[in-house]
Design an enzyme around this catalytic site. Structure first.
Site, mmCIF file in Angstrom:
data_model
loop_
_atom_site.group_PDB
_atom_site.id
_atom_site.type_symbol
_atom_site.label_atom_id
_atom_site.label_comp_id
_atom_site.label_asym_id
_atom_site.label_seq_id
_atom_site.Cartn_x
_atom_site.Cartn_y
_atom_site.Cartn_z
ATOM 1 N N ILE A 14 0.811 -1.231 0.000
ATOM 2 C CA ILE A 14 0.000 0.000 0.000
ATOM 3 C C ILE A 14 0.835 1.267 0.000
ATOM 4 C CG2 ILE A 14 -2.105 -0.947 1.031
ATOM 5 C CD1 ILE A 14 -1.181 0.382 3.661
ATOM 6 N N SER A 18 11.111 5.476 1.490
ATOM 7 C CA SER A 18 12.544 5.507 1.205
ATOM 8 C C SER A 18 13.262 4.358 1.918
ATOM 9 C CB SER A 18 13.120 6.847 1.646
ATOM 10 O OG SER A 18 12.524 7.252 2.854
ATOM 11 N N ASP A 131 7.796 15.367 11.195
ATOM 12 C CA ASP A 131 7.465 15.143 9.782
ATOM 13 C C ASP A 131 5.947 15.168 9.598
ATOM 14 O OD1 ASP A 131 8.047 14.832 7.095
ATOM 15 O OD2 ASP A 131 8.405 12.668 7.223
HETATM 16 P P1 ADP Z 1 7.630 6.437 5.112
HETATM 17 O O1 ADP Z 1 8.561 6.550 6.257
HETATM 18 O O2 ADP Z 1 8.188 5.653 3.987
HETATM 19 O O3 ADP Z 1 7.035 7.757 4.684
HETATM 20 P P2 ADP Z 1 4.964 5.799 6.139
HETATM 21 O O4 ADP Z 1 4.794 5.225 7.511
HETATM 22 O O5 ADP Z 1 4.579 7.226 5.980
HETATM 23 O O6 ADP Z 1 6.450 5.526 5.668
HETATM 24 O O7 ADP Z 1 4.149 4.912 5.107
HETATM 25 C C1 ADP Z 1 4.228 5.131 3.710
HETATM 26 C C2 ADP Z 1 2.850 5.173 3.090
HETATM 27 O O8 ADP Z 1 2.151 3.940 3.329
HETATM 28 C C3 ADP Z 1 1.942 6.256 3.664
HETATM 29 O O9 ADP Z 1 2.112 7.525 3.092
HETATM 30 C C4 ADP Z 1 0.548 5.666 3.395
HETATM 31 O O10 ADP Z 1 0.142 5.906 2.067
HETATM 32 C C5 ADP Z 1 0.779 4.178 3.630
HETATM 33 N N1 ADP Z 1 0.515 3.845 5.044
HETATM 34 C C6 ADP Z 1 1.442 3.791 6.045
HETATM 35 N N2 ADP Z 1 0.895 3.459 7.230
HETATM 36 C C7 ADP Z 1 -0.431 3.305 7.005
HETATM 37 C C8 ADP Z 1 -1.560 2.957 7.838
HETATM 38 N N3 ADP Z 1 -1.402 2.707 9.138
HETATM 39 N N4 ADP Z 1 -2.768 2.892 7.254
HETATM 40 C C9 ADP Z 1 -2.923 3.152 5.938
HETATM 41 N N5 ADP Z 1 -1.914 3.487 5.099
HETATM 42 C C10 ADP Z 1 -0.684 3.557 5.611
HETATM 43 MG MG MG Z 2 5.619 8.948 5.507
#
Ligand code: ADP
Ligand code: MG
Length: 269
Positions: A14, A18, A131
């Site tokens: 989903i 990075s 962030d």
């Molecule tokens: P990164 O450190 O790579 O930015 P994130 O934790 O922000 O990691 O997760 C990347 C993407 O995955 C998010 O922008 C979102 O689209 C999806 N995502 C992450 N965690 C969730 C969650 N708990 N529920 C739904 N989507 C999620």
């Molecule tokens: Mg993120």
């Protein structure tokens, strides 16, 4: 492979980050779905520690407006964090789907209040998110706001808070960070000002054709005006959140209780 990992069926990818992927998973014999964030662990001991920080901090955060932590584990050079799945997706997607149609003010204030409640809790735990942006703010299937992605978070006044001057995503980074001053709770307030502005206009407040011009605009606090139909209180709040001097910005708890906007958001508290 890890035994813990075998407890989950991977349904789909989903998110792509990075540091690795975010996967939608389902524990065997359970119907609830979760997100499994896979983070490649760096080689250095200090790098590994700072990656683990994300899981440690998320596990500590227990609030209705913060993504619920389930468990974390390590296997073959990766850190895995299992958390609540927010089926409504992230706010950035939500803004894109609007295709230019502005949100009504009560919807904006409702979301923003929930974002503030989550952030107030984080700050009370002496943690800075660092962030905050529409891509790291999620919605559940019931429309509840959940703050996520603690990958840049740190404990207030910890050596790490001083060590790295630049964190976050350029559009959301406050003037003091560009000025190499340490990150503080008001830098999170600036980023939330950017999110609130995005909710009102579907656009970033600070945009430019180059890094240099972006930083200039941020450091002058110059942004295009809000659509005039939003209330005076909302206009005023955004202006205050974009004060160049962090000391002039309201704290989150101030916004919720003593700010001019508080009387408009009382019903969402
Ligand atoms: P990164 O450190 O790579 O930015 P994130 O934790 O922000 O990691 O997760 C990347 C993407 O995955 C998010 O922008 C979102 O689209 C999806 N995502 C992450 N965690 C969730 C969650 N708990 N529920 C739904 N989507 C999620
Ligand atoms: Mg993120």
């Amino acid at each position: 492979s890890s035994l813990k990992m075998d407890c989950y069926t991977v349904l789909k990818v989903i998110g792509e980050g990075s540091y690795g992927q975010a996967l939608l998973v389902q524990p065997r014999k359970e119907s609830e779905k979760y997100v499994l964030k896979e983070i490649r662990l760096p080689k250095s001991q200090s790098g590994i520690q700072s990656s683990r920080n994300e899981a440690i901090l998320l596990a500590k955060m227990k609030h209705p407006n913060i993504v619920i932590f389930r468990e974390s584990f390590e296997a073959d050079g990766h850190l895995y964090i299992v958390m609540e799945f927010c089926a409504g997706g992230d706010l950035m997607q939500k803004l894109k789907w609007q295709k230019g149609l502005l949100f009504p003010e009560d919807m904006i204030l409702n979301w923003f209040t929930q974002i503030c409640l989550g952030t107030k809790y984080i700050h009370e735990q002496r943690v800075l998110h660092r962030d905050l942006k529409s891509k790291n703010i999620f919605l559940t299937d019931k429309g509840t706001i959940k703050l996520g992605d603690f990958g840049s978070a740190c404990i207030l006044n910890s050596p790490e808070a001083y060590a790295c001057t630049y964190v976050g995503t350029p559009y959301y980074v406050s003037p003091e960070i560009w000025d190499s001053k340490p990150y503080n709770n008001k830098s999170d307030v600036w980023s939330l000002g950017c999110v609130l502005y995005e909710l009102c206009t579907l656009k970033h407040p600070f945009q430019a054709n180059s890094w240099k011009n972006l930083i200039l605009k941020i450091c002058r606090g110059s942004y295009p005006p809000l659509p005039p139909h939003y209330s005076y209180e909302l206009h005023y709040l955004i202006k205050q959140m974009f004060k160049i001097n962090p000391k002039d910005r309201p704290s989150i708890s101030n916004i919720l209780t003593r700010h001019r906007v508080s009387k408009l958001i009382k019903k969402y508290l």
